[in-house]
Scaffold this active site. Structure first.
Site, mmCIF file in Angstrom:
data_model
loop_
_atom_site.group_PDB
_atom_site.id
_atom_site.type_symbol
_atom_site.label_atom_id
_atom_site.label_comp_id
_atom_site.label_asym_id
_atom_site.label_seq_id
_atom_site.Cartn_x
_atom_site.Cartn_y
_atom_site.Cartn_z
ATOM 1 N N CYS A 73 29.814 8.488 4.757
ATOM 2 C CA CYS A 73 31.096 8.095 4.157
ATOM 3 C C CYS A 73 30.844 7.273 2.888
ATOM 4 O O CYS A 73 30.389 7.817 1.892
ATOM 5 C CB CYS A 73 31.977 7.393 5.182
ATOM 6 S SG CYS A 73 33.721 7.315 4.691
ATOM 7 N N HIS A 161 31.960 10.828 9.979
ATOM 8 C CA HIS A 161 31.241 9.847 10.801
ATOM 9 C C HIS A 161 30.608 10.545 12.000
ATOM 10 O O HIS A 161 31.269 10.742 13.023
ATOM 11 C CB HIS A 161 32.196 8.733 11.252
ATOM 12 C CG HIS A 161 32.576 7.826 10.135
ATOM 13 N ND1 HIS A 161 31.818 6.725 9.778
ATOM 14 C CD2 HIS A 161 33.607 7.882 9.254
ATOM 15 C CE1 HIS A 161 32.374 6.136 8.734
ATOM 16 N NE2 HIS A 161 33.453 6.815 8.391
ATOM 17 N N GLU A 163 28.611 9.336 14.062
ATOM 18 C CA GLU A 163 28.338 8.373 15.128
ATOM 19 C C GLU A 163 29.485 8.188 16.103
ATOM 20 O O GLU A 163 29.316 7.552 17.147
ATOM 21 C CB GLU A 163 27.959 7.008 14.518
ATOM 22 C CG GLU A 163 29.081 6.278 13.822
ATOM 23 C CD GLU A 163 29.327 6.681 12.371
ATOM 24 O OE1 GLU A 163 30.022 5.911 11.675
ATOM 25 O OE2 GLU A 163 28.844 7.738 11.925
#
Length: 182
Positions: A73, A161, A163
């Site tokens: 990002c 993202h 994660e």
């Protein structure tokens, strides 16, 4: 053991990046983006997301450390901005589930996700033009440049993202980055 340092750009998911990498068996540490580059000992860096491109600390200097770098990002936007690409406001804005088309099935970071993947991404700001030497490796209906790569310099970035639990196959992206670092 492979050692990856996550550079904290004050994003809300930075701790999840660390955990994802730790769970994959690497030695991982989070360090603040003000950490002097000479204090960083790593086989690879993750430039975390964050709220503000004006608060990236020493990230520009970290690009000279000659280790693989994965920008997430804001981290991808830092790569683009510092290396001659352009970053601007996104048309969509906030977080959303996004279907991403993978444009390069051979890309070391995201090629294994081809032809499509579903991700969780913020598009308040986004890369508008990739820097020289980079390939545009993923796109969506929301954002043209969802990912970019320069495998010759081991520099990679994604707008989304990997994660977070909402991203399908996010662990695979981290595993691919670990492979680049080894």
């Amino acid at each position: 053991m492979t050692r990856i340092v996550v550079i904290d750009n004050h994003g809300q998911f930075t701790h999840l990046e660390r955990r994802a990498l730790r769970d994959l068996g690497v030695d991982v540490e989070i360090v603040d983006n003000q950490t002097p580059p000479e204090e960083i000992d790593a086989d690879g860096l993750v430039l975390s997301g964050g709220p503000d491109i004006d608060d990236i600390g020493n990230c520009p200097v970290y690009l000279d450390l000659e280790v693989p770098i994965f920008g997430i990002c804001l981290g991808m936007q830092v790569l683009a901005d510092e290396l001659g690409g352009t970053v601007g406001s996104g048309d969509y804005g906030g977080y959303a589930d996004v279907d991403v088309d993978i444009l390069d099935g051979d890309d070391p970071l995201i090629g294994s996700l081809a032809p499509k993947t579903r991700v969780w991404a913020s598009h308040a700001d986004e890369v508008k033009n990739v820097p020289e030497g980079f390939s545009h490796t993923a796109t969506s209906d929301v954002c043209d440049v969802e990912a970019m790569s320069d495998p010759d310099r081991d520099l990679y970035g994604v707008q989304w993202h990997p994660e977070v639990a909402h991203t399908e196959r996010g662990e695979e992206v981290f595993r691919n980055f670990i492979d680049v670092c080894e």
